[in-house]
Design a protein around this motif. Structure first.
Motif: not given
Length: 607
Positions: A308-311, A458-463
Motif C-alpha cells: 500500500m505504501m509504494n502505491e 508517505e515517507g519524508t524527503h529524507g526517508i
C-alpha cells in the motif's frame, strides 16, 4: 487552458497506451473506451470537484462531539467518484471492475487531483483494498476489499504513532489474541488492539457507512514484552463498525475513537486524525480493546503494508504534480491577461506607450517555462511508472521482472521529485501573480499550501533519499540501477542521431555517468554514515537526471510530430530543463562524492 491535450499526447503518442489492448487482460478495451473513461472523469472533476476547491479549504472539518462534519459538496463528490466505477477500475470483471490498464486509471485520476486534491478521491481506499487483494484471506477480500471497491466503505492506513512518527520500529500499539478461539473467526485470527495512531488521513468521517483501518501493531511475546524492531510488526484490519461474514453491519461500534482533528496548513478538505484504539470509549462485548483481524502472518505486517505504501507514494507524486499543474495553468492565464510594465529597449522608454502583458517579459517567461518543465515532466514520469505497473502485471516474465526492478528504483523519485519541484512551481505561480498571488483573491496560494504536505507524508524527503541511496540502487547487486541506465542510454542513442537533440543527448549521457560515479564514491568506504550523509543532494541529482531522460524521450516523440504550438512548447520546455536545471547536478553530486560530513558532524551546541 485544458489538461486533456497533454494527457492525450503522453498517453497515446508517447506511451502508446492503445497497444495494451493487444494483451488478453485488456482485450475488450480500445482508445475509444479509454477516451470514454477520460471524458467521464474530466466531467466529474469539472462539475463536482473544481467549483468547491476553495470551499473545502475555508470550511475545515469539524467535530461536533459525535460526528465529523464535512461540506455537502464533499459528500456529493465522493458519491460521484464511487458511481463512476473508478474505485475498482483496474479490478477483474468478476468483482465488478473494468480491467482498465493502470496507465489509463492514473491518467484519469489526474483530473481529480488537479481539480481539488484536497477533497480526495480514492487513493487510500483503493490502496487499502489492493493490499487486501494481495495479502488478505478470501473472506477478507470478499467482506472488506469488495465493499471498498464499491464505494460503500472507505479505507485508511494507520502506521505512525505520536511518540514514534516515521520510526516504525518504535510502534507501541499492542495486539493480543481475543480469547482461546481467536484463530477460528471466519474473518481471520481475531485480536484485541490497544494504542494510538497519528496523522491518519480520512480516519473519521460520515462519507461512507464504514471505515476499514489497516493498523500496524505488535503481538507481545511469551514474556509480555513487544518484540523490538520492525520484524515484530503485524498488520490488522480494524473496522470502525463491526461486521458479519456477509459484510453487513452488526450495529455495534468497534472501539476506535477520534482523539482529535489535526488542523493543517493545507489539504484541509480531507480529515486528518489522531485515533485511539481500544481505550474504552466504545467498549466491545467480550473483552477490552478494539477488535482486529490479522492479515497474513504474524510479524510480516510491514512487508504487507509496503504494498500500500509504494502505491500511495506514486499517488502522492501524482498529487504534487497536478497541484503544480493547477498553479501553472492559473499563472499562465494571469500572465496572458495582466498588463504591466514596458519592454526592455528603446520602445519601452516611451511612457506614452501602453503597458504590455507580463507574459512578454523574459523573466515571466522563465518562471512559466520552469513550471511547465517541472509539471509536464513530472506528469510524464508518473504515467511512465504507471505503464511499468501494467508491464509488471501483464508483461512476459522477463519484461515483468525488469518493470519491477525499475519501479523499485523509480518509486522514491516518483514520490519525492514532484513533491519538491512542483512545489517550487507553485511558488513560481505565486511570484507570477505578484502581490495578488499572496492573497486569497487567487487560488495559487492554496495550491502551494496544499502541496507543501507532499514532501512530508508517505515517507519524508529524507526517508525517500535514504531509501534510494541506501537500498534501491544497491539491491540485487544494483540490477535496478543498471536496468534504468540501460533505458536512459537507449534514449541517448536514439536522440544523438537527431541534430536538434544531439547536444542534449550528450549532456544526459554525462549526467548519467556522473550519477554512477557518485554512487560508487558514496559507498567507497562501505560506511553508511558517510554514504548517506548527503542522501538528499544525491536524490536531487538522481531525480534531475531521470527527469532529463523523461524529457528527452518525450522530445523524440514531439520532434517527429507535425508542427504546432504544443510541439514547440514541449521542445522548449525540454530545452529549458537541459539548459537551466540539469547543470545543477554537479554541485549536488560534489558533496556526495566527497562524502562531505559538514552537516553530519555539526555539533548540536553549535546551532
Amino acid at each position: 487552458m485544458s489538461l486533456r491535450p497533454t494527457i492525450d499526447f503522453l498517453l497515446y503518442d508517447w506511451l502508446g497506451a492503445p497497444s495494451l489492448s493487444e494483451r488478453e487482460r485488456f482485450a475488450d478495451h480500445s482508445r475509444e473506451t479509454f477516451d470514454a473513461v477520460l471524458d467521464t472523469c474530466e466531467r466529474i472533476a469539472r462539475e463536482r470537484y473544481a467549483p468547491f476547491n476553495r470551499l473545502v479549504d475555508t470550511e475545515e472539518p469539524r467535530f461536533d462531539g459525535e460526528r465529523v462534519i464535512l461540506p455537502q459538496a464533499t459528500h456529493e463528490a465522493q458519491r460521484a467518484y464511487a458511481e463512476s466505477g473508478m474505485l475498482s477500475a483496474a479490478q477483474d470483471y468478476a468483482i465488478g471492475g473494468m480491467q482498465l490498464p493502470y496507465t489509463v486509471e492514473a491518467a484519469a485520476n489526474a483530473f481529480f487531483a488537479m481539480a481539488s486534491v484536497s477533497m480526495g478521491s480514492g487513493l487510500l481506499t483503493v490502496g487499502n483494498a489492493n493490499l487486501l487483494m494481495a495479502h488478505g484471506s478470501e473472506a477478507q477480500k470478499r467482506v472488506f476489499a469488495l465493499n471498498e471497491f464499491s464505494g460503500r466503505w472507505s479505507g485508511t492506513m494507520c502506521l505512525s504513532e505520536p511518540q514514534a512518527g516515521s520510526s516504525l520500529s518504535d510502534v507501541a500499539t499492542r495486539a493480543v489474541p481475543d480469547g482461546d478461539g481467536f484463530e477460528a473467526d471466519p474473518l481471520g485470527p481475531r485480536y484485541r488492539l490497544k494504542g494510538n495512531k497519528m496523522w491518519i488521513s480520512a480516519g473519521e468521517h460520515e462519507l461512507t457507512e464504514n471505515i476499514v483501518h489497516l493498523v500496524l501493531a505488535k503481538i507481545p511475546g511469551p514474556d509480555g514484552k513487544l518484540p523490538p524492531g520492525v520484524k515484530g510488526i503485524s498488520l490488522f484490519i480494524v473496522p470502525k463498525k463491526l461486521v458479519d461474514t456477509e459484510g453487513q453491519l452488526t450495529g455495534e461500534r468497534n472501539d476506535v475513537a477520534l482523539a482529535g482533528l489535526n488542523h493543517k496548513c493545507g489539504w484541509r478538505g480531507t480529515t486528518n486524525t489522531l485515533l485511539n484504539f481500544g481505550e474504552g470509549k466504545y467498549p466491545v462485548r467480550g473483552g477490552a480493546g478494539a477488535i482486529g483481524y490479522l492479515v497474513g502472518q504474524p510479524g510480516e505486517g510491514l512487508r504487507c503494508m509496503f504494498h500500500m505504501m509504494n502505491e500511495a507514494r506514486i499517488g502522492v507524486g501524482m498529487a504534487a504534480t497536478m497541484l503544480g499543474m493547477a498553479g501553472y495553468h492559473a499563472s499562465l492565464d494571469y500572465a496572458r491577461n495582466r498588463p504591466q510594465g514596458r519592454p526592455v529597449g528603446p520602445a519601452g522608454k516611451d511612457p506614452a506607450q501602453p503597458p504590455v502583458r507580463i507574459i512578454e517579459h523574459a523573466d515571466v517567461k522563465r518562471m512559466l517555462l520552469a513550471q511547465k518543465s517541472y509539471c509536464e515532466g513530472a506528469l510524464a514520469l508518473a504515467l511512465y511508472c504507471a505503464r511499468l505497473v501494467d508491464e509488471q502485471h501483464t508483461g512476459a516474465p522477463d519484461a515483468a521482472d525488469e518493470a519491477r526492478l525499475l519501479l523499485e528504483v523509480l518509486t522514491p523519485i516518483a514520490k519525492s521529485w514532484p513533491s519538491e519541484w512542483c512545489l517550487e512551481a507553485n511558488s513560481l505561480a505565486i511570484q507570477v501573480h505578484g502581490g495578488y498571488g499572496y492573497t486569497r483573491d487567487f487560488p495559487v496560494e492554496q495550491y502551494w499550501r496544499d502541496n507543501r504536505l507532499n514532501m512530508i507524508h508517505e515517507g519524508t524527503h529524507g526517508i525517500q533519499a535514504m531509501d534510494l541511496l541506501g537500498r534501491k540502487v544497491l539491491m540485487e547487486q544494483g540490477r535496478g540501477l543498471k536496468a534504468l541506465a540501460t533505458r536512459i542510454d537507449a534514449t541517448v542513442q536514439r536522440a544523438i542521431h537527431v541534430p536538434e537533440l544531439a547536444a542534449h543527448a550528450n549532456a544526459l549521457s554525462e549526467a548519467l555517468q556522473a550519477v554512477g560515479a557518485a554512487t560508487n564514491a558514496a559507498w567507497a568506504t562501505g560506511e553508511p554514515t558517510q554514504a548517506l550523509a548527503n542522501a538528499v543532494p544525491y536524490m536531487q541529482a538522481f531525480g534531475h537526471t531521470v527527469l532529463a531522460w523523461i524529457w528527452l524521450d518525450v522530445a523524440l516523440t514531439a520532434q517527429a510530430s507535425p508542427a504546432s504550438a504544443a510541439r514547440t512548447g514541449r521542445l522548449r520546455a525540454m530545452r529549458f530543463f537541459f539548459h537551466y536545471e540539469l547543470p545543477k547536478i554537479g554541485a549536488w553530486l560534489a558533496v556526495v562524492s566527497r562524502r562531505d560530513l559538514t552537516c553530519a558532524d555539526m555539533p548540536e551546541e553549535a546551532f
